[in-house]
Design a protein around this motif. Structure first.
Motif, mmCIF file in Angstrom:
data_model
loop_
_atom_site.group_PDB
_atom_site.id
_atom_site.type_symbol
_atom_site.label_atom_id
_atom_site.label_comp_id
_atom_site.label_asym_id
_atom_site.label_seq_id
_atom_site.Cartn_x
_atom_site.Cartn_y
_atom_site.Cartn_z
ATOM 1 N N THR A 818 59.117 48.468 -10.539
ATOM 2 C CA THR A 818 59.871 48.316 -9.297
ATOM 3 C C THR A 818 60.418 49.672 -8.890
ATOM 4 O O THR A 818 60.351 50.638 -9.664
ATOM 5 N N VAL A 819 60.953 49.744 -7.679
ATOM 6 C CA VAL A 819 61.613 50.960 -7.198
ATOM 7 C C VAL A 819 63.029 50.587 -6.794
ATOM 8 O O VAL A 819 63.234 49.703 -5.955
ATOM 9 N N LEU A 820 64.014 51.256 -7.408
ATOM 10 C CA LEU A 820 65.419 51.001 -7.128
ATOM 11 C C LEU A 820 66.066 52.293 -6.652
ATOM 12 O O LEU A 820 66.033 53.297 -7.364
ATOM 13 N N SER A 821 66.621 52.271 -5.451
ATOM 14 C CA SER A 821 67.269 53.451 -4.849
ATOM 15 C C SER A 821 66.329 54.651 -4.868
ATOM 16 O O SER A 821 66.742 55.779 -5.168
ATOM 17 N N GLY A 822 65.048 54.394 -4.625
ATOM 18 C CA GLY A 822 64.077 55.474 -4.555
ATOM 19 C C GLY A 822 63.530 55.930 -5.891
ATOM 20 O O GLY A 822 62.678 56.824 -5.951
ATOM 21 N N LYS A 823 63.996 55.345 -7.005
ATOM 22 C CA LYS A 823 63.570 55.753 -8.344
ATOM 23 C C LYS A 823 62.714 54.662 -8.987
ATOM 24 O O LYS A 823 63.094 53.480 -8.980
ATOM 25 N N PRO A 824 61.560 55.019 -9.540
ATOM 26 C CA PRO A 824 60.708 54.014 -10.185
ATOM 27 C C PRO A 824 61.296 53.546 -11.519
ATOM 28 O O PRO A 824 61.880 54.333 -12.256
ATOM 29 N N GLN A 825 61.110 52.254 -11.821
ATOM 30 C CA GLN A 825 61.557 51.664 -13.069
ATOM 31 C C GLN A 825 60.417 50.851 -13.659
ATOM 32 O O GLN A 825 59.685 50.173 -12.932
ATOM 33 N N LEU A 826 60.277 50.895 -14.983
ATOM 34 C CA LEU A 826 59.236 50.147 -15.686
ATOM 35 C C LEU A 826 59.848 49.339 -16.819
ATOM 36 O O LEU A 826 60.814 49.777 -17.446
ATOM 37 N N ALA A 827 59.288 48.163 -17.081
ATOM 38 C CA ALA A 827 59.707 47.345 -18.218
ATOM 39 C C ALA A 827 58.460 46.792 -18.900
ATOM 40 O O ALA A 827 57.525 46.334 -18.232
ATOM 41 N N VAL A 828 58.456 46.842 -20.243
ATOM 42 C CA VAL A 828 57.331 46.323 -21.030
ATOM 43 C C VAL A 828 57.874 45.292 -22.014
ATOM 44 O O VAL A 828 58.845 45.568 -22.745
ATOM 45 N N MET A 829 57.253 44.094 -22.026
ATOM 46 C CA MET A 829 57.656 43.015 -22.932
ATOM 47 C C MET A 829 56.434 42.547 -23.711
ATOM 48 O O MET A 829 55.370 42.301 -23.131
ATOM 49 N N LEU A 830 56.592 42.435 -25.050
ATOM 50 C CA LEU A 830 55.517 41.946 -25.922
ATOM 51 C C LEU A 830 56.014 40.744 -26.719
ATOM 52 O O LEU A 830 57.170 40.693 -27.129
ATOM 53 N N SER A 831 55.136 39.803 -26.958
ATOM 54 C CA SER A 831 55.490 38.683 -27.833
ATOM 55 C C SER A 831 55.504 39.160 -29.284
ATOM 56 O O SER A 831 54.889 40.177 -29.636
ATOM 57 N N GLU A 832 56.209 38.426 -30.151
ATOM 58 C CA GLU A 832 56.414 38.848 -31.537
ATOM 59 C C GLU A 832 55.105 39.000 -32.312
ATOM 60 O O GLU A 832 54.984 39.876 -33.175
ATOM 61 N N ASP A 833 54.111 38.160 -31.996
ATOM 62 C CA ASP A 833 52.858 38.249 -32.744
ATOM 63 C C ASP A 833 52.119 39.551 -32.437
ATOM 64 O O ASP A 833 51.449 40.120 -33.319
#
Length: 884
Positions: A818-833
């Motif tokens: 996403t882009v918040l206040s002109g700055k890019p943001q990234l999120a990575v989620m993995l399952s436990e397995d």
């Protein structure tokens, strides 16, 4: 002999030799910019050696509390591991200021050790200075001849400059010294090897116990030596080592000085301490008890003397000592709850007759230590969790980066040795070289920040007895006695000493005066004074003017020393208000209120005091009302000088713990039934001159210490006018509504309702986004893959969306951008397995962040990153599709 008897025998012996017995100075050094703590017995007498003051007697003896954990005298890491290093220690000392010299000093040393203490003569060795060609100082023949008559030549050792030439610092008084060593080994060891071979060889049972320093020279800034006009004697005997020798022990910790505390620690933890120097080699149990017993003394007496634990300077040193003790108790004795605080009363009772200040503040010191322990135990818990996170991101068997170890220590207060221990338990090593490099870089930055280079003092005129005139006048004629140039980080300064001055030097919380020095009958030549400091017993006038040598080098030049009267008046208002405020606080909150620090300049008064609860608004108003009533009463100041200190205390004068008072004191009174204090500061003649008093803030400084700030006079009026302006502005904004509080409350309620509505709408939008992403999820094998750019309100919403998506899926790989206040943001989620298979969200997000010119990290299953280039977000998401 008990330790109490040994100490008293020393004082009685030198009293019989015509010495005045004086009390110990506080551990915290005052008015000496070269010292953080008193680190030797002679520290409080430094002025007398420098010629800046007159001693109360030419012969003095005492026992001085000393602390050596900073600068070149740093024994902290040795404490607990050997038998004789300590943080705080007692230094028994006797001094001669231009009176007796080597003959008497050495003879009395021998008499006390062998005839009073009955130490075996055949176990004692002495050293004398062998001379130094570079300095042009010859072999100390006089000391050799004196010792030869008492101990014989076979027990005299020739010492080099390192061991037998004592210097106060890089400059100042210095001279040859004669050390006394004792061999405490078993007879079989003595028979096998002479103790003479082990002197100054760091043998734990062949130790120095006494040093006689003969001050004959002064070291100048250029390294040269000049002969002092008068010769002095400065001796120091380590009390703990002396007790070890007399009580027949192999370790200082086995004497009654420490055993009193160690035996209580044994009962508290249920473990036994090994006596007679036999350390437990299977674990650190004995070392931990030694560390705790030693550090308890340093911390407790420092707090009693006014130095509270903090994150800066002397306060940081005390906090570091305390945390080292807590860490050893936590790691090796099983203490998971505050325990040091339970030992403070034990120590206070043991030393109540020699250092009564701790017993007088037992409850306060106990509570401060308790709060510090609670805080650090939380830090330990948080640090261990952070270490677990770091180790989880480090491949098995590899080295944990030195920068990371330093960050744990510097930022989170997590001890490096504990990091090393935890790493070892998990099969890791720490990058010690990297840690040491980061630590060295920080120390270098600190040294550069504190760098100060001073020339020698240039003597201009002979100075007689110095006069401070600032209690009675703000202008006086004066002559320059001496000056020096000082290079600081801020630039070059001139430090000027006058024969008499109306300028008040910073002391007791009151800032120094500013003003000017004008050449008499000359309207052109003048020196601007920006500050006045007290260095030892000198009033130092500081100027940042350029090229002053022509004025400064003119002998007997008459100057008009003129203080900035308007600034001084405001300072005096604030200082007098502080006295009234302390009396008001004691009346409202209780007589337990004790000053723990203060600061008064021309704008504000800041006051720290012992109290374990927030001062309520109502209590502050009560104090404020009391102070303003005393101001309106226009009470006259009454000052009494040269009052015997015992008489002043009996009359109810308030004293500050940690300040060293002489036998005669100055007492400042505003109504004998209200405010009577020991004080050297300047004050308004009548309280009415304060005009108005108003608190501006109240808060916590550290455990058990609150801080209030207040303004007086012009500043109080400015504050009142500003508050009135704000009130009138608000009234205009609310169209003249009289009840402003009700109007503002209504506005806040309306804003809260609107905020809740916005949050509900954002959540609805987030749920719709979640459903759309779930519907569009791809399946690769048994893995659900969601890689998408989303529109969310903030970073928390991005995180919440990732977690909610994970809850709906079994095996998943989710990357959101996403882009918040002109700055890019990234999120990575993995399952436990996937994590169990070796995948790591933190490593993935770091790789993706390169596309948006950023960085990030996190846990193996969830990590985030930010960047500066929003145009790279699509490339980052495209790259995410290739990683799995």
């Amino acid at each position: 002999m008990t330790s109490h008897e040994i100490r008293q025998a020393f004082l009685d012996f030198f009293k019989s030799k015509g010495h005045l017995i004086v009390p110990s100075a506080p551990l915290v050094a005052k008015n000496d910019p070269t010292l953080m703590f008193n680190n030797s017995g002679m520290a409080q007498f430094k002025d007398f050696f420098l010629g800046n003051g007159t001693p109360p007697s030419k012969r003095i003896a005492d026992t001085q509390k000393c602390l050596r954990v900073s600068g070149k005298h740093n024994d902290l890491e040795d404490v607990g591991f050997d038998t004789y290093h300590h943080t705080m220690f007692e230094m028994l000392g006797n001094w001669s200021f231009g009176d007796y010299f080597k003959k008497e000093a050495l003879a009395w040393s021998w008499e006390l050790l062998t005839e009073v203490y009955k130490l075996p003569k055949d176990r004692i060795y002495v050293s004398v200075f062998k001379g130094d060609e570079k300095d042009g100082v010859p072999f100390d023949q006089e000391a050799w001849d004196i010792w030869k008559e008492m101990v014989g030549e076979d027990r005299i050792i020739l010492g080099n400059k390192k061991d037998n030439f004592w210097e106060m610092g890089d400059t100042g008084p210095c001279g040859p010294c004669s050390e006394i060593h004792i061999d405490l080994r078993d007879q079989a060891e003595v028979d096998a090897k002479s103790g003479k071979e082990l002197v100054n060889a760091d043998h734990p049972q062949v130790v120095e116990i006494w040093n006689n320093v003969f001050m004959q020279f002064e070291r100048k800034a250029d390294g040269s030596l000049i002969t002092l006009p008068a010769k002095h004697v400065d001796t120091g005997m380590g009390f703990e080592r002396l007790c070890m020798a007399i009580q027949g022990k192999k370790s200082n910790y086995d004497t009654d000085i420490f055993q009193n505390t160690i035996q209580v620690i044994e009962k508290m933890c249920g473990k036994q301490y090994g006596l007679n120097g036999t350390l437990n080699t299977t674990d650190y149990t004995d070392i931990a008890m030694r560390v705790i017993a030693d550090h308890l003394r340093a911390v407790s007496f420092a707090i009693a003397d006014g130095q509270l634990p903090s994150n800066a300077k002397a306060g940081y040193v005390i906090r570091r000592i305390l945390r080292r003790a807590i860490r050893y108790g936590y790691s090796y004795l099983g203490f998971t709850e505050p325990f040091m605080c339970r030992l403070v009363p034990v120590l206070a009772e043991q030393f109540k007759d020699v250092f009564p200040e701790l017993k007088a503040q037992e409850d306060f010191v106990t509570r401060v230590v308790h709060e510090e322990e609670k805080s650090f135990l939380r830090t330990l818990e948080a640090g261990i969790k952070r270490f677990e996170l770091i180790s989880a991101q480090t491949p098995a068997g590899e080295i944990i980066d030195g920068e990371v170890v330093f960050e744990l220590s510097d930022t989170f207060g997590f001890p490096v040795d504990l990091t090393a221990l935890l790493a070892k338990e998990k099969g890791y090593k720490i990058d010690e070289a990297g840690y040491e490099k980061a630590l060295a870089e920080q120390k270098n930055r600190s040294r550069q920040d504190a760098a100060k280079e001073a020339t020698d003092w240039v003597e201009v005129s002979e100075g007689g007895d110095f006069e401070f005139l600032g209690y009675d006048t703000l202008e006086a004629t004066a002559q320059i006695v001496k000056y020096r140039k000082v290079k600081t980080k801020a630039g070059e300064e001139y430090h000027i000493v006058l024969d008499r001055t109306p300028f008040y030097a910073e002391m007791g919380g009151q800032v120094g005066d500013s003003g000017e020095l004008r050449v008499t009958n000359d309207e052109v030549r003048s020196i601007n004074i920006v500050d006045t400091k007290k260095e030892n017993d000198l009033f130092v006038h500081i100027s940042r003017d350029k090229n002053l040598e022509e004025i400064l080098n003119t002998p007997h030049l008459s100057l008009i020393a003129r203080v900035d009267a308007h600034r001084r008046q405001n300072i005096m208002r604030n200082h007098t208000a502080t006295h009234l405020m302390l009396a008001g606080l004691r009346k409202v909150l209780g007589t337990h209120i004790v000053q723990k620090g203060s600061y008064q300049n021309d704008e504000v008064t800041r006051f720290d005091f012992s109290h374990f609860a927030k001062v309520t608004d109502e209590e502050l108003k009560q104090v404020e009302d009391i102070v303003n009533a005393k101001i309106r009463a226009n009470i006259a100041q009454k000052t009494y000088v040269n009052v015997p200190i015992d008489e002043a205390i009996k009359k109810g004068a308030t004293a500050t713990f940690g300040e060293k008072y002489g036998d005669f004191v100055r007492v400042v009174e505003f109504d004998p039934q209200f405010s009577v204090e020991l004080c050297g500061g300047t004050h308004v003649p009548f309280t009415g001159e304060i005009a108005l008093f108003k608190f501006t803030s109240e808060g916590s400084v550290s455990a058990g210490v609150r801080r209030v700030e207040a303004v007086t006079g012009e500043k109080a009026l400015e504050l009142w006018n500003e508050e009135l302006r704000i009130t009138n502005t608000l009234r205009d904004m609310f169209k003249g509504q009289k009840d402003l509080v009700k109007a503002v409350e209504g506005l806040i309620a309306e804003k809260t309702a609107l905020q809740k509505r916005i949050e509900a709408l954002e959540n609805e939008k987030l749920q719709q986004t979640k459903q759309n992403l779930l519907a569009e999820a791809e399946t690769k094998g048994d893995i659900s893959v969601i890689i998408a750019r989303v529109d969310v309100a903030n970073a928390d919403a991005l995180k919440s969306l990732a977690y909610q998506l994970k809850e709906q899926l079994t095996t998943c790989y989710i990357v959101l951008g996403t882009v918040l206040s002109g700055k890019p943001q990234l999120a990575v989620m993995l399952s436990e397995d996937l994590v169990a298979q070796g995948k790591h969200a933190g490593n993935i997000v770091k790789d993706l962040a390169k596309e948006v010119k950023g960085g990030g990290g996190g846990q193996p299953f969830f990590a985030t990153a930010g960047g500066s280039d929003a145009n790279g977000l699509e490339a980052a998401l495209a790259k995410a599709k290739t990683i799995l």
